[in-house]
Design a protein around this motif. Sequence first.
Motif, PDB file in Angstrom:
ATOM      1  N   LEU A   1       0.886  -1.231  -0.035  1.00 40.44           N
ATOM      2  CA  LEU A   1      -0.044   0.019  -0.019  1.00 40.44           C
ATOM      3  C   LEU A   1       0.838   1.199  -0.101  1.00 40.44           C
ATOM      4  CD1 LEU A   1      -2.906   0.941   0.145  1.00 40.44           C
ATOM      5  CD2 LEU A   1      -2.754   0.766   2.791  1.00 40.44           C
ATOM      6  N   GLU A   2       0.647   2.019  -1.014  1.00 40.51           N
ATOM      7  CA  GLU A   2       1.361   3.382  -1.200  1.00 40.51           C
ATOM      8  C   GLU A   2       0.664   4.642  -0.664  1.00 40.51           C
ATOM      9  OE1 GLU A   2       2.957   3.590  -5.163  1.00 40.51           O
ATOM     10  OE2 GLU A   2       3.524   1.639  -5.118  1.00 40.51           O
ATOM     11  N   ASP A   3      -0.570   4.696  -0.792  1.00 37.49           N
ATOM     12  CA  ASP A   3      -1.351   5.667  -0.298  1.00 37.49           C
ATOM     13  C   ASP A   3      -2.657   5.408   0.197  1.00 37.49           C
ATOM     14  OD1 ASP A   3      -2.744   7.907  -0.616  1.00 37.49           O
ATOM     15  OD2 ASP A   3      -2.719   8.495  -2.767  1.00 37.49           O
ATOM     16  N   LEU A   4      -3.032   5.999   1.326  1.00 35.78           N
ATOM     17  CA  LEU A   4      -4.064   5.687   2.029  1.00 35.78           C
ATOM     18  C   LEU A   4      -4.915   7.137   2.089  1.00 35.78           C
ATOM     19  CD1 LEU A   4      -6.291   3.813   3.899  1.00 35.78           C
ATOM     20  CD2 LEU A   4      -4.701   4.342   5.725  1.00 35.78           C
ATOM     21  N   HIS A  23       1.840   0.302  10.320  1.00 33.96           N
ATOM     22  CA  HIS A  23       2.594   0.231   8.852  1.00 33.96           C
ATOM     23  C   HIS A  23       1.758   1.038   8.062  1.00 33.96           C
ATOM     24  CE1 HIS A  23       5.156  -2.843  10.671  1.00 33.96           C
ATOM     25  NE2 HIS A  23       4.118  -3.568  10.843  1.00 33.96           N
ATOM     26  N   PRO A  25       1.085   3.706   5.102  1.00 35.38           N
ATOM     27  CA  PRO A  25       1.797   3.965   4.013  1.00 35.38           C
ATOM     28  C   PRO A  25       2.555   5.287   4.047  1.00 35.38           C
ATOM     29  CG  PRO A  25      -0.401   4.163   3.425  1.00 35.38           C
ATOM     30  CD  PRO A  25      -0.131   3.617   4.762  1.00 35.38           C
ATOM     31  N   ALA A  26       3.364   5.743   3.323  1.00 36.59           N
ATOM     32  CA  ALA A  26       4.189   6.964   3.163  1.00 36.59           C
ATOM     33  C   ALA A  26       3.107   8.241   2.893  1.00 36.59           C
ATOM     34  CB  ALA A  26       5.328   7.044   2.476  1.00 36.59           C
ATOM     35  N   LYS A  27       2.192   8.011   2.231  1.00 30.92           N
ATOM     36  CA  LYS A  27       1.208   8.832   1.896  1.00 30.92           C
ATOM     37  C   LYS A  27      -0.154   8.545   2.528  1.00 30.92           C
ATOM     38  CE  LYS A  27      -0.556  11.841  -2.063  1.00 30.92           C
ATOM     39  NZ  LYS A  27      -0.374  11.803  -3.493  1.00 30.92           N
ATOM     40  N   THR A  44       5.440   6.441  10.347  1.00 32.01           N
ATOM     41  CA  THR A  44       5.915   6.096   9.123  1.00 32.01           C
ATOM     42  C   THR A  44       5.221   6.999   7.916  1.00 32.01           C
ATOM     43  OG1 THR A  44       4.140   4.554   8.861  1.00 32.01           O
ATOM     44  CG2 THR A  44       5.921   3.647   9.787  1.00 32.01           C
ATOM     45  N   VAL A  45       4.593   7.858   8.205  1.00 27.67           N
ATOM     46  CA  VAL A  45       3.906   8.759   7.213  1.00 27.67           C
ATOM     47  C   VAL A  45       4.708   9.823   6.668  1.00 27.67           C
ATOM     48  CG1 VAL A  45       2.143  10.450   6.613  1.00 27.67           C
ATOM     49  CG2 VAL A  45       1.711   8.563   7.902  1.00 27.67           C
TER      50      VAL A  45
END
Length: 152
Positions: A1-4, A23, A25-27, A44-45
């Motif tokens: 997952l890259e974007d939530l 965990h 995601p970064a975005k 982690t964001v």
Amino acid sequence: LEDLRVNFVFQCIDPYVFELFEHLPAKFTVQGKVQLAALARLKTVRNLTINMSGNYSSFIGPEIGPYLTHLETLHCTFGVLQLNLTELASLLDLTLDRVIFSYRDCVAIGRLLRRNQLQKLSVQNCDHFGKNELRPIVQPLLECVCTSLNHL
């Protein structure tokens, strides 16, 4: 997952409580009248968007600040800024859109510019933003001490 993206668009009196999971995601984007729980999981964001969806009175609060030390991008729409921006040591991109903030916040933005930290700064549709608030932000640019800013 890259974007939530968490969008809570229902009309309600009390905010919807959303517990963040491990965990992230970064975005990460949160929109609507949402109260976040388990804030330590924000660590982690790297790219955070907070949209209070037309609610000027909701606080973008100090309770999330300690968990955003690795944040690179912060976009806030609506709400009242209550973060200590100088604590965001990795911040490169700051957008404030229809956000209410104080003179103290303007001084903090000026400090980020003096430290050559910000690469992009956007302050838009902030009706309360006056000439006095503008000075601490513009001064580092006029003095040529800010060389990192690419977009204003």
